[in-house]
Design a protein around this motif. Sequence first.
Motif, PDB file in Angstrom:
ATOM      1  N   SER A   1      92.909  44.133  48.852  1.00 24.86           N
ATOM      2  CA  SER A   1      92.617  45.247  49.767  1.00 24.86           C
ATOM      3  C   SER A   1      91.895  44.750  51.002  1.00 24.86           C
ATOM      4  O   SER A   1      91.219  43.720  50.967  1.00 24.86           O
ATOM      5  N   VAL A   2      92.085  45.513  52.073  1.00 27.01           N
ATOM      6  CA  VAL A   2      91.382  45.267  53.327  1.00 27.01           C
ATOM      7  C   VAL A   2      90.839  46.611  53.788  1.00 27.01           C
ATOM      8  O   VAL A   2      91.615  47.536  54.047  1.00 27.01           O
TER       9      VAL A   2
ATOM     10  N   TYR B   1      85.558  43.790  58.696  1.00 28.43           N
ATOM     11  CA  TYR B   1      86.476  43.881  57.550  1.00 28.43           C
ATOM     12  C   TYR B   1      85.780  43.502  56.245  1.00 28.43           C
ATOM     13  O   TYR B   1      84.923  42.602  56.216  1.00 28.43           O
ATOM     14  N   HIS B   2      86.200  44.166  55.186  1.00 27.80           N
ATOM     15  CA  HIS B   2      85.870  43.799  53.808  1.00 27.80           C
ATOM     16  C   HIS B   2      87.200  43.404  53.173  1.00 27.80           C
ATOM     17  O   HIS B   2      88.089  44.244  53.000  1.00 27.80           O
TER      18      HIS B   2
ATOM     19  N   ILE C   1      85.530  37.878  47.766  1.00 32.82           N
ATOM     20  CA  ILE C   1      85.287  39.069  48.582  1.00 32.82           C
ATOM     21  C   ILE C   1      84.533  38.633  49.833  1.00 32.82           C
ATOM     22  O   ILE C   1      83.427  38.091  49.753  1.00 32.82           O
ATOM     23  N   VAL C   2      85.151  38.844  50.975  1.00 32.82           N
ATOM     24  CA  VAL C   2      84.619  38.388  52.256  1.00 32.82           C
ATOM     25  C   VAL C   2      84.275  39.604  53.114  1.00 32.82           C
ATOM     26  O   VAL C   2      85.077  40.529  53.250  1.00 32.82           O
ATOM     27  N   VAL C   3      83.077  39.590  53.693  1.00 30.19           N
ATOM     28  CA  VAL C   3      82.675  40.613  54.657  1.00 30.19           C
ATOM     29  C   VAL C   3      82.435  39.917  55.990  1.00 30.19           C
ATOM     30  O   VAL C   3      81.638  38.981  56.066  1.00 30.19           O
TER      31      VAL C   3
ATOM     32  N   VAL D   1      80.032  36.140  51.593  1.00 33.14           N
ATOM     33  CA  VAL D   1      81.173  35.697  50.789  1.00 33.14           C
ATOM     34  C   VAL D   1      80.723  35.722  49.331  1.00 33.14           C
ATOM     35  O   VAL D   1      79.704  35.124  48.981  1.00 33.14           O
ATOM     36  N   ARG D   2      81.484  36.435  48.506  1.00 32.35           N
ATOM     37  CA  ARG D   2      81.127  36.520  47.084  1.00 32.35           C
ATOM     38  C   ARG D   2      82.325  36.114  46.238  1.00 32.35           C
ATOM     39  O   ARG D   2      83.443  36.582  46.471  1.00 32.35           O
TER      40      ARG D   2
END
Length: 446
Positions: A440-441, A367-368, A411-413, A397-398
């Motif tokens: 958003s996902v 997931y983003h 923003i997590v990836v 993680v940004r």
Amino acid sequence: MTANNQSSFNPGKGTGEPVGVAVLGMGTVGTDVIRLMSENAEHFTHRIGGPLELKGVAVSDLSKERPGVDRDLLTDDARSLITRDDVDVVVEVIGGIDYPRELVLAALNAGKSVVTANKALVAAHADELAEAADAAGVDLYFEAAVAAAIPVVGMLRRSLAGDQINRIFGIVNGTTNYILDAMTSTGADYDDALAEATRLGYAEADPTADVEGHDAASKAAIMASLGFHTRVKFDDVHCEGITQITADDIEAAKKAGYVIKLLAICERITDSVGDESVSARVHPTLIPEAHPLASVNESYNAIYVDAEAAGSLMFYGNGAGGAPTASAVLGDLVGAARNKVHGGRAPGENTYAELPLTPFGDVPTRYHIDMSVVDRAGVLADLSARFSRKGISLRTVRQEEQERHSHARLIVVTHQARESDLQDIVKELSELDDVQEITSVIRLDG
């Protein structure tokens, strides 16, 4: 689908004998099929071993002008046309499901081989159609049902028949690819990109089947069925469209080094004890800018296939339009007609593997997640701990400042995890006071 019934062997009409063709539908594709049959008649005779003869064209409105076809060949009685003794092959290019299903079954039951470009029909009723073709000892061809002129079906049915396919994924809808490409290249929002696609003729007046992912899901069902020798129908495909993708999503993807594409993903999944199952799904997906699919622009299609022996293969080209689709239809017509002249049958579908379908919640994915959080000490650590408790590790993680200094954009990836676990963590995050909004996902691949 069942294996071919070889007891219904077709001995052939003999070299030089004509093959009678009935065309059902004279829209854009049907018109190009008839035109190319006429323009290339001599070439087709040599390739087939006998001439193609157009015996009739079924249309819904006889009063409409039909340039390029003798009016004596036109009829609004499709059922009578397909059962005529002088018709050997029926070409169905009407579209829809219920009415074409009746006609195609009637043609097969009457001993006529069928060529169809109808993805929705094949995705919904392939097993029934294949059984009817087997019982009658005739051919059922549908190359044009997936990505028009790109030879995906033939590749899966014949070229890779001696290999094990593990994954098929790619861009199989030109309308959505045009819209997402326009959003990426111009910064346009979804509504403006759709309006431009409609103006240029890439999108239908009612674009629902394309933008909601239904068209791609039909193609995914066909590819999964052929690739994994397992019956997969349209209703088995998890489907999400692109209507919720925003310009902000596109921009966030760019900053992270990704491009958003609507992908059809079909894969063989092996669990921890070695049991196999099949997953087929369609959804917007982030792929790295360096991946070949990221550079597929405008209305083009591209399909990747991963096989045990062949490795990775990519097929690229025009996936829609009258002439490209007609090209695929005519390729099938030549094959069906050749079998009528010389005898025998083309490879049929075979679902011997009968692999179970993977519940969507068990599909491994990444997931983003783009969210707005309260900008205070300890929030990031708390969120990371929540992911960890779900067994989900984070790849990146940004954090970015927002205009409201009390909030930050996070923003997590993730690394790969079960779909259901990722859905659970998103639901949990959305209920936290520290998370103002989950913007958003989007899933990642490639």
